[in-house]
Write a protein that holds these residues in place. Sequence first.
Motif, mmCIF file in Angstrom:
data_model
loop_
_atom_site.group_PDB
_atom_site.id
_atom_site.type_symbol
_atom_site.label_atom_id
_atom_site.label_comp_id
_atom_site.label_asym_id
_atom_site.label_seq_id
_atom_site.Cartn_x
_atom_site.Cartn_y
_atom_site.Cartn_z
ATOM 1 N N UNK B 61 15.216 6.458 -1.867
ATOM 2 C CA UNK B 61 14.793 5.071 -1.122
ATOM 3 C C UNK B 61 13.492 4.697 -1.108
ATOM 4 N N UNK B 62 13.204 3.552 -1.754
ATOM 5 C CA UNK B 62 11.843 3.056 -1.693
ATOM 6 C C UNK B 62 11.440 1.714 -1.212
ATOM 7 N N UNK B 63 10.313 1.454 -0.894
ATOM 8 C CA UNK B 63 9.938 0.214 -0.424
ATOM 9 C C UNK B 63 8.436 -0.286 -0.845
ATOM 10 N N UNK B 64 8.495 -1.364 -1.036
ATOM 11 C CA UNK B 64 7.170 -2.100 -1.305
ATOM 12 C C UNK B 64 6.834 -2.966 -0.465
ATOM 13 N N UNK B 65 5.582 -2.841 0.285
ATOM 14 C CA UNK B 65 5.127 -3.833 1.415
ATOM 15 C C UNK B 65 3.868 -4.385 1.362
ATOM 16 N N UNK B 66 3.573 -5.125 2.193
ATOM 17 C CA UNK B 66 2.008 -5.365 2.290
ATOM 18 C C UNK B 66 1.536 -3.969 3.221
ATOM 19 N N UNK B 67 0.369 -3.434 2.614
ATOM 20 C CA UNK B 67 -0.309 -2.340 3.385
ATOM 21 C C UNK B 67 -0.612 -2.868 4.673
ATOM 22 N N UNK B 68 -0.478 -2.012 5.738
ATOM 23 C CA UNK B 68 -0.923 -2.219 7.166
ATOM 24 C C UNK B 68 -2.615 -1.987 7.356
ATOM 25 N N UNK B 69 -3.095 -2.433 8.520
ATOM 26 C CA UNK B 69 -4.486 -2.109 8.560
ATOM 27 C C UNK B 69 -5.486 -3.171 8.441
ATOM 28 N N UNK B 70 -6.638 -3.066 8.770
ATOM 29 C CA UNK B 70 -7.754 -4.244 9.031
ATOM 30 C C UNK B 70 -7.785 -4.803 7.467
ATOM 31 N N UNK B 71 -7.628 -4.080 6.545
ATOM 32 C CA UNK B 71 -8.056 -4.478 5.072
ATOM 33 C C UNK B 71 -7.326 -5.738 4.648
ATOM 34 N N UNK B 72 -6.069 -5.926 5.178
ATOM 35 C CA UNK B 72 -5.099 -6.797 4.761
ATOM 36 C C UNK B 72 -5.765 -8.197 5.068
ATOM 37 N N UNK B 73 -6.587 -8.323 5.771
ATOM 38 C CA UNK B 73 -7.216 -9.668 5.890
ATOM 39 C C UNK B 73 -8.198 -9.977 5.028
ATOM 40 N N UNK B 74 -9.024 -8.738 4.465
ATOM 41 C CA UNK B 74 -10.096 -9.096 3.357
ATOM 42 C C UNK B 74 -9.186 -9.065 2.184
ATOM 43 N N UNK B 75 -8.675 -8.138 1.769
ATOM 44 C CA UNK B 75 -7.897 -8.053 0.700
ATOM 45 C C UNK B 75 -6.494 -7.530 0.750
ATOM 46 N N UNK B 76 -5.618 -8.379 0.259
ATOM 47 C CA UNK B 76 -4.310 -7.892 1.017
ATOM 48 C C UNK B 76 -3.768 -6.864 -0.136
ATOM 49 N N UNK B 77 -3.027 -5.755 0.289
ATOM 50 C CA UNK B 77 -2.788 -4.903 -0.769
ATOM 51 C C UNK B 77 -1.147 -4.549 -0.776
ATOM 52 N N UNK B 78 -0.641 -4.065 -1.661
ATOM 53 C CA UNK B 78 0.556 -3.767 -1.581
ATOM 54 C C UNK B 78 0.823 -2.222 -1.666
ATOM 55 N N UNK B 79 1.869 -1.670 -0.850
ATOM 56 C CA UNK B 79 1.962 -0.323 -0.859
ATOM 57 C C UNK B 79 3.282 0.049 -1.167
ATOM 58 N N UNK B 80 3.367 1.390 -1.892
ATOM 59 C CA UNK B 80 5.019 1.913 -2.283
ATOM 60 C C UNK B 80 5.069 3.092 -1.323
ATOM 61 N N UNK B 81 6.199 2.876 -0.770
ATOM 62 C CA UNK B 81 6.799 3.997 -0.014
ATOM 63 C C UNK B 81 8.052 4.859 -0.409
ATOM 64 N N UNK B 82 7.985 5.934 -0.753
ATOM 65 C CA UNK B 82 9.129 6.711 -0.852
ATOM 66 C C UNK B 82 9.415 7.911 0.085
ATOM 67 N N UNK B 83 10.447 7.887 0.574
ATOM 68 C CA UNK B 83 10.953 8.917 1.328
ATOM 69 C C UNK B 83 10.146 8.999 2.614
ATOM 70 N N UNK B 84 9.718 7.757 3.073
ATOM 71 C CA UNK B 84 8.788 7.574 4.366
ATOM 72 C C UNK B 84 7.433 8.133 4.043
ATOM 73 N N UNK B 85 6.980 8.354 2.746
ATOM 74 C CA UNK B 85 5.641 8.609 2.602
ATOM 75 C C UNK B 85 5.032 7.976 1.571
ATOM 76 N N UNK B 86 3.651 7.751 1.628
ATOM 77 C CA UNK B 86 3.159 6.869 0.668
ATOM 78 C C UNK B 86 2.324 7.654 -0.495
ATOM 79 N N UNK B 87 2.838 7.816 -1.545
ATOM 80 C CA UNK B 87 2.375 8.585 -2.664
ATOM 81 C C UNK B 87 1.269 8.256 -3.389
ATOM 82 N N UNK B 88 0.908 7.115 -3.565
ATOM 83 C CA UNK B 88 -0.372 6.680 -4.224
ATOM 84 C C UNK B 88 -1.126 5.429 -3.446
ATOM 85 N N UNK B 89 -2.353 5.398 -3.866
ATOM 86 C CA UNK B 89 -3.165 4.377 -3.229
ATOM 87 C C UNK B 89 -2.549 3.081 -3.604
ATOM 88 N N UNK B 90 -2.511 2.028 -2.462
ATOM 89 C CA UNK B 90 -2.012 0.716 -2.658
ATOM 90 C C UNK B 90 -2.672 0.050 -3.732
#
Lengths: 367, 301
Positions: B61-90
């Motif tokens: 089960x995987x997800x790719x979404x915008x990374x949450x947090x304040x940084x999204x307003x400066x530099x929007x990031x994408x985050x990969x989620x597997x099994x409810x955990x984020x295994x690598x840096x966005x």
Amino acid sequence: MTQTAFTMLCGLLAGATSAQDVPLSGWNLIIQQGRSAQVLGILRARLESAGQFADVPESVRWHLDAANVVANKNYRDAIVEISQFLPVFKRLDIPLILLKGAAYLAIDASFARGRAFSDLDILVPEPRLEELEKALHFYGWNSSYHSKYDQKYYRQWMHELPPLKHNKRGTVLDIHHTILPLTARLKPPAQKLFDSAVPTKKFDGVWTLSPHDMILHAATHLFMDSEYNHAFRDLVDIDGLLRLYSDDAETFWQDLLARAEEMDLLPPLIYALRHVRRVFDTPVPDVVLRDCLQLWQPRLPVAQMDAWFERILRPPHSSCDLPGTRIAQSLFHVRGHYLRMPIRLLAYHLSRKAIVSPFEKENTSQT
Amino acid sequence: MIIADSSRPELRKLLASNGLGISIGPFRCCIKTKLASVCDHLYELYPDTEIDIDSQFTDFPVEVERAPGLRRWLKPLAEFTFNGNVPFTPLALDQAPALLEWGINWCVSAHAHHLLVIHSSVVEKNGRAIIMPAPSGSGKSTLCAGLVARGWRLLSDELTLIRVSDGQILPIPKPISLKNESIEIISEFWPEAIVGKVCKDTLKGRVAHFRPPAESVRNANIPAVPAFVIFPRYAPSVECNLIPKEKGHAFMLMVENAFNYHLLGVEGFDVLKSVIDKVEVFDFEYSSLDRAIDEFEHLVK
């Protein structure tokens, strides 16, 4: 067993649920939660020994097989490392006392079959540390913490040396000389651990803690810590240890409480007994739980402490979070630190870590 | 029902709600995303992939979404989620499709320890598979794409999955990932190829994904028999050279390129030995894709 989002996983682990009663869709959460909690290898071993592995749907089985591959690798590595240590320990005439995962392996504990573990933990009398560290250094074990402050932190205040890493095999060794930081509020007398250690049948020259002390150590490790991402697996261990030893003697439970009192470790034991029974239906008698509270009670009402622990003693998977889980994790992170060090020392340590250490790292990476 | 049977808005809706269940090689993935770029990527590069409508069990089960947090307003990031955990840096938001591809590759290489997983391209023709293990930058994916463009079956451009029980290869035909100048080389060589959006400034430079042939995707459940292990190296000034190699050395290089040989123990040794025993092994230097493909065609005749 109280009903939770991970009841099926617990039921399969404890043998209360059989694999054939789980519908295919039910395996989604079991595999995901089990993976997060690092218990898939254990689950496979238990299903196998209950003759239920064939009842696991075929498309699901590989997840358990893959976890088993990793567990077998850990097992082989541990055997290799133990055989490498033995001559060193024999020459120095220090008993090789294994803790946690390696200890369960050395006593061939069925509950720990398939258990993954990364570091090897051993217990050594404090006066022999220096000698041993030098000898191990000769065999390729080096400290992985280089800053002077980190070295001081471990050596002056903690219950273990900075972790040693083998320069070729990459395995990590934690050498403990007692089971709680020297600065912690509870003061278990380390000498008593050594006095009642028991030799293993499997390896000549390899020892473990006594059954009671193994349980107390597992409970202490779980309930006095600041990190709770291994909490669920630690609870699986405690359940396994209690089931393994509680039938040994009629006086098992009284002896366990007496030992906890003697070792100044009643609080973690009491929490452990309450929560394994809640999560895994471990056969802890009612009377024992009542007796416990005669001996010690937390400052907050115990029901309130239970509610907090209930929020963190679960697989670290989003499906298991309760309202308040995140807050509980933060609070218990602080609590863990508070239990390890007096406030003033803790304030010094944390500010030193926050302000000075980042610069130290930069300097070492430049050189 | 395959992805091409649904419309782009339908796919978008599915991705944003329950998730899109698809089989990728031997694994069932459930992909969730609200990002249009990831939806487009799937729509364009996975059209022949079967949608599992009522799959009851998901491996990844995987997800790719915008990374949450304040940084999204400066530099929007994408985050990969597997099994409810984020295994690598966005990563930067415009690299989201590449993040999905790398994320799924990671899911396989970090978990599928019931198989021997080798970092290697693998293609097949006439029932004979050629395994091409090589480090990044050696031109293995380029050669792989060239062969696929000329009708070879794509088994994988990144991950060779060897079944421990019988040494056969389980295909996992995902889009072929090409980097930097390879993108133009293959676009020219294979004009009818469908190419995804080029991700710029990734850690590996520019990256583009090429749609795998429909037939390779349809036959993903048919295992292949390894016949050759070839270590390719792109070298601008050489002729085409196929140089026989010592098997012991080939074995060791396969180990070096394996993700989980060290975990598998005796089983890993046995299966790899059985593969190396049966195949022919070569080093291969090439500068012209056409010449290289001729040479390979000749091998599998």
